[in-house]
Motif scaffolding. Structure first.
Motif, mmCIF file in Angstrom:
data_model
loop_
_atom_site.group_PDB
_atom_site.id
_atom_site.type_symbol
_atom_site.label_atom_id
_atom_site.label_comp_id
_atom_site.label_asym_id
_atom_site.label_seq_id
_atom_site.Cartn_x
_atom_site.Cartn_y
_atom_site.Cartn_z
ATOM 1 N N ILE A 132 32.173 38.643 43.001
ATOM 2 C CA ILE A 132 32.009 37.513 42.108
ATOM 3 C C ILE A 132 30.582 36.652 42.736
ATOM 4 C CG2 ILE A 132 34.270 37.092 41.474
ATOM 5 C CD1 ILE A 132 34.647 34.976 43.733
ATOM 6 N N ASP A 133 29.906 37.672 43.258
ATOM 7 C CA ASP A 133 28.394 37.193 43.662
ATOM 8 C C ASP A 133 28.337 36.182 44.807
ATOM 9 O OD1 ASP A 133 25.712 37.838 43.135
ATOM 10 O OD2 ASP A 133 25.420 35.951 42.233
ATOM 11 N N LEU A 134 29.420 36.340 45.679
ATOM 12 C CA LEU A 134 29.375 35.326 46.924
ATOM 13 C C LEU A 134 29.240 36.526 48.172
ATOM 14 C CD1 LEU A 134 32.298 32.846 46.439
ATOM 15 C CD2 LEU A 134 29.657 32.665 45.751
ATOM 16 N N THR A 135 29.010 35.991 49.343
ATOM 17 C CA THR A 135 28.712 36.873 50.550
ATOM 18 C C THR A 135 30.018 37.148 50.871
ATOM 19 O OG1 THR A 135 26.658 35.466 50.831
ATOM 20 C CG2 THR A 135 27.750 36.766 52.808
ATOM 21 N N ASP A 136 30.239 38.395 51.241
ATOM 22 C CA ASP A 136 31.619 38.880 52.113
ATOM 23 C C ASP A 136 31.500 38.658 53.602
ATOM 24 O OD1 ASP A 136 33.354 40.134 50.346
ATOM 25 O OD2 ASP A 136 32.169 41.708 49.920
ATOM 26 N N ASP A 137 32.612 37.971 53.941
ATOM 27 C CA ASP A 137 32.857 37.821 55.023
ATOM 28 C C ASP A 137 33.736 38.751 55.890
ATOM 29 O OD1 ASP A 137 31.569 35.181 55.572
ATOM 30 O OD2 ASP A 137 33.013 33.950 54.793
ATOM 31 N N ILE A 138 34.599 39.400 55.233
ATOM 32 C CA ILE A 138 35.696 40.360 55.675
ATOM 33 C C ILE A 138 35.667 41.599 54.841
ATOM 34 C CG2 ILE A 138 36.862 38.724 56.762
ATOM 35 C CD1 ILE A 138 38.941 38.706 54.218
ATOM 36 N N ASP A 139 35.974 42.520 55.215
ATOM 37 C CA ASP A 139 36.210 43.793 54.444
ATOM 38 C C ASP A 139 37.552 43.781 53.727
ATOM 39 O OD1 ASP A 139 36.127 46.484 53.096
ATOM 40 O OD2 ASP A 139 36.531 47.377 54.705
ATOM 41 N N GLY A 140 37.564 43.178 52.610
ATOM 42 C CA GLY A 140 38.808 42.889 51.760
ATOM 43 C C GLY A 140 38.712 41.881 50.633
ATOM 44 N N LEU A 141 39.607 41.256 50.192
ATOM 45 C CA LEU A 141 39.837 40.331 49.147
ATOM 46 C C LEU A 141 39.334 39.009 49.583
ATOM 47 C CD1 LEU A 141 43.432 41.400 47.548
ATOM 48 C CD2 LEU A 141 40.995 42.351 47.013
ATOM 49 N N LEU A 142 38.813 38.363 48.789
ATOM 50 C CA LEU A 142 38.682 36.801 48.959
ATOM 51 C C LEU A 142 39.989 36.060 48.906
ATOM 52 C CD1 LEU A 142 36.625 34.339 49.430
ATOM 53 C CD2 LEU A 142 36.355 34.423 46.999
ATOM 54 N N GLU A 143 40.331 35.387 50.003
ATOM 55 C CA GLU A 143 41.539 34.761 50.066
ATOM 56 C C GLU A 143 41.348 33.223 49.903
ATOM 57 O OE1 GLU A 143 45.459 34.136 52.777
ATOM 58 O OE2 GLU A 143 43.920 35.333 53.416
ATOM 59 N N LEU A 144 41.982 32.741 48.737
ATOM 60 C CA LEU A 144 41.801 31.381 48.492
ATOM 61 C C LEU A 144 42.748 30.666 49.011
ATOM 62 C CD1 LEU A 144 41.134 32.050 44.489
ATOM 63 C CD2 LEU A 144 39.749 31.856 46.561
#
Length: 804
Positions: A132-144
């Motif tokens: 979704i065009d954000l920076t990845d902090d981890i190798d995985g899903l973006l946790e909300l």
């Protein structure tokens, strides 16, 4: 600096659109380099909750999930992310969604379709940050966050349509490196009040960890230093969504809560903070200058060796941090840290400037401290950070330690602004009340007197020093668009300085014969100056703070600038080179003894002409002499020009000369000494340099119009035998002295050495012309003058008159 428009509007919210707000900031001197949404366009992504996770029957690394996206039924999605689990909330790209393309803004999007993965149906995709065009902090899903509302469009939930302003902050506006600073500008421009956040002073806990004592041994570099301890921090506390959104929308990544808080306060208020792991501090804190060869391992794992002029934060065991730039590894905060000491200080810009660059570092803190941070801000920023940390993590705040030396803080000197001066500079009448309002809103304390305004700048404006600075601020906020364009009323003077025109004519003369103008630095390489050296050139002036090692001294001749240009072109297969340059040459061991001489220099390499079918040859001394004489006025009498052999060490002793006009030394010309050329890897190189001032004086003299004589000229030719070692120039001087004032021209038209001339002698033939402006010359007058010339040549040079 990237900053969130949404965050700005929490402080001050004008009715302007994003585009209008960007235009306002640009016109106020805060240029908007770019304006864009937090994320590139995409659609069909919503907040979902993972209901179940089952192993894929035919793939070890895949999982089959059931996801609630707010519809009547759950959606089955096959996912390979290692962090997928039941109960987590994630962005879900539904069937038909279009995600941003991988190749940039102009690439087509990625379409989500219903598919099968190893025989299992998958109706969508669980998204990581990059999808979704954000920076990845981890190798995985973006946790909300746990309270993220299921089914909400992810663009709305994360504020991905909010605008980011990329603002170009000029070096003098360090106060604008924050939301607070930009909001303050917007408020002044639009006449709106700025809403500041409420900062609750934290309650000091009696059982908190004791804050270390602080000693400052370099008060000029650090006149104000505050620290406060916070203990028993709950590290399971997550960064609140509002804080994460603000950071992400301002171009910063979210790390962990303690890092996020310091970054948040940095962006919000403009005050860099640093957190030390309290359990690693030994004894008290000392703010001091480093010892030479002291070393420090930084947060980025880089180990640096200090020189002794760097400001450091230390304890009893050594250095903890490079002040105002980066912390050290030993005292860094980790995921296990629960007790910290939070630092908030004012470091002098001169104590931080250039230190980060010395070690190849560029940090948000150094960027701000180098430009100047508000010296009244540390206490507010510390209180803001401690309030956030204790409120969210239930940490216990310890006592504040403040060490400061008031007389070392920047002085706020009042500036006297004559009211009439504003109109003189801007050309328009601005009401005094308007000027007072603008300056007051900018934070200045203004005392109005009948004819002047006494203005004291605020603590965050280091760029306000003279009255012109205040006038600039008035014009900037008043609006450049409201200042009409009016032609100035010129006081015409007949004392016209023609220096530029005459210099331009000289340049055109060289361009006409094939030279090209070079424009270069006045700085030179010390090694090159050592090669182009002679006592006659004088002392070399070294720069105190050179921009590079090969531009470390001031040039004594323009050759120091032109020869590198020749090398550059030769290395690119340009065999025939003709350059000239006008500029200053600098001679003097120090500034007080510096002599600056406006000069013009030539350099030529290669054949006389470009490659051609007809005869060609290498350039020689007489070709260079011809080029140099193009700089002399065409009407200049040849008798006023004299050449002498040059003894400059960097010129060829047999192929160089000094140029004199009326016994005044003008400059030199000749071939670069072969040894010097060899060291520079140059072929035969012809060079010249003349002082501009006497050339300009000559040009002005020759502009005077002389009425031509209406009476005829009389020519006489004489041929003489003379010793070969007597120069033509010497013989011509003798002829002129003997010929009298009526001689108008003299030139050599024949030279002969051969069988019919005795060894050691040569035959020279001169043409002489006489003319009288008042009458026709009689033959007797011309004969008498010619006889005097022959007698002078015979007596002074033992010349013999030839009959034929």
């Amino acid at each position: 600096m990237k900053i969130s428009e949404q965050w700005l509007r929490q402080w001050v919210n004008p009715t302007n659109t994003s585009e209008q707000l960007a235009e306002q900031l640009t016109m106020a001197g805060l240029e908007i380099d770019d304006r864009y949404a937090v994320a590139r366009p995409f659609n069909g992504v919503v907040v979902g909750e993972v209901i179940s996770v089952e192993p894929h029957p035919d793939a070890d690394k895949l999982r089959v999930t059931q996801v609630n996206i707010g519809a009547k039924e759950t959606v089955q999605i096959v996912c390979g992310a290692p962090n997928v689990r039941v109960g987590m909330k994630v962005p879900v790209a539904t069937v038909g969604a279009v995600l941003p393309g991988d190749g940039g803004k102009d690439k087509p999007g990625f379409h989500i379709k219903a598919s099968e993965l190893r025989g299992v149906a998958s109706n969508g995709m669980l998204c990581g940050a990059s999808e979704i065009d954000l920076t990845d902090d981890i190798d995985g899903l973006l946790e909300l966050a746990e309270d993220a509302p299921i089914g909400t469009d992810i663009r709305d939930y994360l504020g991905l349509d909010h605008q980011i302003f990329d603002i170009s902050i000029t070096p003098n506006r360090g106060d604008c490196f924050s939301v607070r600073g930009i909001a303050r500008e917007i408020g002044v421009i639009n006449g709106l009040a700025v809403q500041t956040p409420v900062v609750n002073p934290p309650v000091l806990a009696s059982d908190s960890q004791t804050t270390p004592e602080v000693t400052i041994t370099a008060p000029a570099a650090c006149p104000r230093y505050l620290v406060q301890s916070i203990s028993s921090i709950d590290r399971s506390a997550q960064t609140p969504k509002w804080m994460t959104d603000a950071l992400v929308q301002s171009g910063l990544r979210s790390h962990n809560f303690l890092v996020d808080v310091t970054n948040y306060v940095l962006m919000e208020l403009g005050q860099p903070l640093h957190a030390f792991d309290a359990d690693t501090i030994v004894g008290s804190i000392v703010v001091r200058l480093a010892e030479p060869k002291e070393s420090l391992t930084l947060l980025n794992e880089q180990t640096i060796s200090l020189t002794g002029d760097e400001l450091v934060i230390a304890d009893d065991s050594g250095i903890l941090a490079l002040a105002g730039i980066m912390g050290g590894k030993r005292s860094s905060v980790t995921d296990a840290t629960t007790n910290i000491v939070l630092e908030s200080a004012f470091f002098s810009p001169l104590a931080i400037a250039a230190r980060a660059r010395r070690f190849g570092l560029h940090t948000d803190a150094s960027q701000r401290f180098e430009r100047g941070v508000d010296f009244e801000l540390p206490a507010l920023a510390l209180a803001r950070a401690v309030d956030l940390i204790t409120t969210i993590t239930n940490g216990k705040a310890g006592p504040i330690i403040t060490v400061e030396q008031q007389d070392q803080l920047p002085a706020r000197t009042a500036i006297v602004l004559p009211i009439a001066k504003v109109k003189d500079v801007l050309g328009i009448e601005i009401a005094v009340d308007t000027m007072v309002r603008i300056l007051t809103q900018l934070g200045l304390v203004v005392e109005q007197q009948p004819d002047t305004l006494i203005c004291t700048p605020p603590s965050y404006r280091f760029d306000m020093v003279i009255r012109e600075d205040l006038i600039e601020e008035i014009a900037r906020i008043y609006g450049y668009d409201y200042i009409p364009s009016v032609l100035p009323h010129l006081q015409v003077s007949m004392n016209y300085d023609d220096t530029a025109d005459l210099t331009h004519e000289m340049k055109l003369a060289l361009v006409d014969i094939g030279y090209m103008e070079a424009i270069s630095f006045s700085f030179s390489d010390a090694k090159l100056e050592a090669l182009i050296n002679d006592e006659a050139l004088g002392e070399v002036l070294a720069l105190a703070n050179p921009i590079s090692n090969d531009l470390a001294v001031m040039r004594r001749t323009l050759l120091s600038s032109l020869l590198p240009c020749v090398q550059y072109n030769l290395n690119r297969q340009q065999a025939r080179i003709r350059f000239f340059e006008t500029g200053l040459s600098f001679v003097g061991q120090n500034v007080s003894a510096l002599i600056q001489t406006p000069s013009i220099a030539l350099v030529a390499v290669g054949n006389l002409w470009d490659e051609q079918a007809y005869q060609n040859r290498a350039l020689d001394f007489y070709d260079l002499k011809h080029d140099v004489e193009q700089l002399l006025p065409a009407q200049l009498a040849s008798g006023r020009i004299r050449y002498e052999r040059s003894d400059l060490d960097f010129l060829h002793p047999g192929q160089s000369a000094k140029l004199y006009i009326d016994e005044h030394y003008i400059g030199w010309l000749g071939q670069l000494h072969p040894n010097t050329a060899k060291q520079l890897d140059l072929p035969a190189t012809w060079v010249a340099q003349l002082a501009l001032a006497p050339l300009l004086t000559l040009a002005r003299e020759q502009q005077l119009i002389a009425t031509p004589s209406k009476f005829p000229q009389v020519r006489r030719d004489i041929a003489i035998l003379v010793d070969s070692d007597i120069s033509v120039q010497t013989l011509q001087a003798t002829i002129r002295n003997a010929a009298g004032p009526l001689l108008t021209d003299l030139w050599l038209f024949d030279v002969y050495q051969g069988d019919k001339v005795p060894a050691g002698q040569r035959s020279l033939a001169f043409a002489l012309t006489w003319q009288d402006h008042s009458q026709t010359l009689a033959d007797e007058v011309v004969k008498t003058a010619t006889d005097k010339v022959v007698n002078a040549l015979t007596e002074q040079h033992k010349a013999q008159l030839r009959d034929s």
